[in-house]
Design an enzyme around this catalytic site. Sequence first.
Site, mmCIF file in Angstrom:
data_model
loop_
_atom_site.group_PDB
_atom_site.id
_atom_site.type_symbol
_atom_site.label_atom_id
_atom_site.label_comp_id
_atom_site.label_asym_id
_atom_site.label_seq_id
_atom_site.Cartn_x
_atom_site.Cartn_y
_atom_site.Cartn_z
ATOM 1 N N ASP A 104 0.598 -1.139 0.004
ATOM 2 C CA ASP A 104 -0.051 -0.162 0.089
ATOM 3 C C ASP A 104 0.871 1.311 0.071
ATOM 4 O O ASP A 104 0.112 2.341 -0.016
ATOM 5 C CB ASP A 104 -1.146 -0.098 1.161
ATOM 6 C CG ASP A 104 -0.140 -0.163 2.365
ATOM 7 O OD1 ASP A 104 0.972 -0.755 2.421
ATOM 8 O OD2 ASP A 104 -0.725 0.238 3.484
ATOM 9 N N GLU A 187 11.078 -3.561 12.210
ATOM 10 C CA GLU A 187 12.279 -3.152 11.441
ATOM 11 C C GLU A 187 13.598 -3.019 12.347
ATOM 12 O O GLU A 187 14.579 -3.649 11.758
ATOM 13 C CB GLU A 187 12.199 -1.508 11.022
ATOM 14 C CG GLU A 187 10.839 -1.217 10.032
ATOM 15 C CD GLU A 187 9.502 -1.160 10.808
ATOM 16 O OE1 GLU A 187 9.361 -1.541 12.083
ATOM 17 O OE2 GLU A 187 8.630 -0.706 10.119
HETATM 18 C C1 UGA Z 1 3.485 -0.548 9.342
HETATM 19 C C2 UGA Z 1 4.598 -0.902 8.858
HETATM 20 O O1 UGA Z 1 5.123 -0.182 7.861
HETATM 21 C C3 UGA Z 1 4.760 -2.323 8.500
HETATM 22 O O2 UGA Z 1 5.816 -2.755 8.116
HETATM 23 C C4 UGA Z 1 4.366 -3.161 9.843
HETATM 24 O O3 UGA Z 1 4.237 -4.541 9.594
HETATM 25 C C5 UGA Z 1 3.045 -2.585 10.496
HETATM 26 O O4 UGA Z 1 3.081 -1.329 10.546
HETATM 27 C C6 UGA Z 1 3.016 -3.216 11.777
HETATM 28 O O5 UGA Z 1 3.617 -2.599 12.840
HETATM 29 O O6 UGA Z 1 2.027 -4.216 12.045
HETATM 30 P P1 UGA Z 1 0.759 -0.560 8.355
HETATM 31 O O7 UGA Z 1 0.720 0.510 7.090
HETATM 32 O O8 UGA Z 1 0.431 0.066 9.371
HETATM 33 O O9 UGA Z 1 2.544 -1.029 8.360
HETATM 34 O O10 UGA Z 1 0.314 -1.750 7.991
HETATM 35 P P2 UGA Z 1 -0.293 -2.437 6.892
HETATM 36 O O11 UGA Z 1 0.007 -1.793 5.604
HETATM 37 O O12 UGA Z 1 -1.647 -2.597 7.147
HETATM 38 O O13 UGA Z 1 0.591 -3.958 6.805
HETATM 39 C C7 UGA Z 1 1.809 -3.954 6.365
HETATM 40 C C8 UGA Z 1 1.949 -4.997 5.425
HETATM 41 O O14 UGA Z 1 1.550 -6.356 5.620
HETATM 42 C C9 UGA Z 1 1.221 -4.766 4.024
HETATM 43 O O15 UGA Z 1 1.960 -4.960 2.831
HETATM 44 C C10 UGA Z 1 0.112 -5.669 4.255
HETATM 45 O O16 UGA Z 1 -0.580 -6.295 3.025
HETATM 46 C C11 UGA Z 1 0.710 -6.926 4.869
HETATM 47 N N1 UGA Z 1 -0.504 -7.441 5.857
HETATM 48 C C12 UGA Z 1 -1.237 -6.792 6.739
HETATM 49 C C13 UGA Z 1 -0.660 -8.938 5.886
HETATM 50 O O17 UGA Z 1 0.070 -9.516 5.324
HETATM 51 N N2 UGA Z 1 -1.516 -9.587 6.916
HETATM 52 C C14 UGA Z 1 -2.255 -8.695 7.831
HETATM 53 O O18 UGA Z 1 -3.070 -9.126 8.343
HETATM 54 C C15 UGA Z 1 -2.174 -7.349 7.644
HETATM 55 MN MN MN Z 2 0.600 0.139 5.253
#
Ligand code: UGA
Ligand code: MN
Length: 243
Positions: A104, A187
């Site tokens: 995203d 990270e």
């Molecule tokens: C932030 C950080 O940038 C992420 O790298 C980190 O994993 C996350 O917070 C965290 O601390 O949990 P954020 O934008 O809040 O990211 O989270 P998402 O974009 O919802 O998820 C990060 C990535 O993991 C995305 O590529 C999403 O597709 C993936 N994701 C999310 C999954 O594979 N499974 C899930 O249940 C949710």
């Molecule tokens: Mn995100």
Amino acid sequence: PPLYIITPTYKRPEQVAEITRLGYTLKHIPNIFWLVIEDATLQTPQLTRQLKRIGIPFEHLTAPMPNKFKKNKVKPRGVSNRNRGLDWIRANATDGVFYFADDDNTYDLQIFHEMRYTKKVSMWPVGLVTKYGLSSPIVRKGKLDGFYDGWIGGRKYPVDMAGFAVNVQFFLSRPKAEMPYKPGYEEDGFLKSLAPLNNTEIELLASQCTEVLTWHTQTKKNQPASNLDLKKYNGTNLVKLRD
Ligand code: UGA
Ligand code: MN
């Protein structure tokens, strides 16, 4: 040497749209290999189909989040996927550079051209992160001198997932390197697992961290689609559209 892009993704209404936007960004980059890893036990067929359409070399893998984390209030999002990507790198890659690109976020092409020459670990600013609107290495007299981030949280490396890249050979020389299932510290934990790594060895990209070339963007959540009335629409295009 190739650039490996490790993208965690999961099934939701926005999934194919996100992957389409990111994929056509990556399509501008030569010698790239895209590891798309779903947090799922089975591949989403619509995603595989779209990856083929986009037409860049890819591998569609799966890596479900372990059940024990699913009940947590704050889940370790994308960690099982990224660790699966790291396993793939260990098994298949011998040189080049890898980068964790969430599905995203928003990426200026320039950062891919710069990260390709990473010798160990490179870093750069990320826009739209927390209340400061920015997460960045602090550079003083040409040297890394700390980090600027709205939330430090006792981290050694308070950086965003979109703000660093790693050399494959350097990673292979660190057999224990992996990402922890620790929300907020993914990270930091991963970068610490690359030790020994001196701050002077961290390469500062984006014109010595004076430009924003990556953004931590977020997509508005959409309602899951309601059920299709098959009696009414059977035999029409709508049935296929809603596959
Ligand atoms: C932030 C950080 O940038 C992420 O790298 C980190 O994993 C996350 O917070 C965290 O601390 O949990 P954020 O934008 O809040 O990211 O989270 P998402 O974009 O919802 O998820 C990060 C990535 O993991 C995305 O590529 C999403 O597709 C993936 N994701 C999310 C999954 O594979 N499974 C899930 O249940 C949710
Ligand atoms: Mn995100």
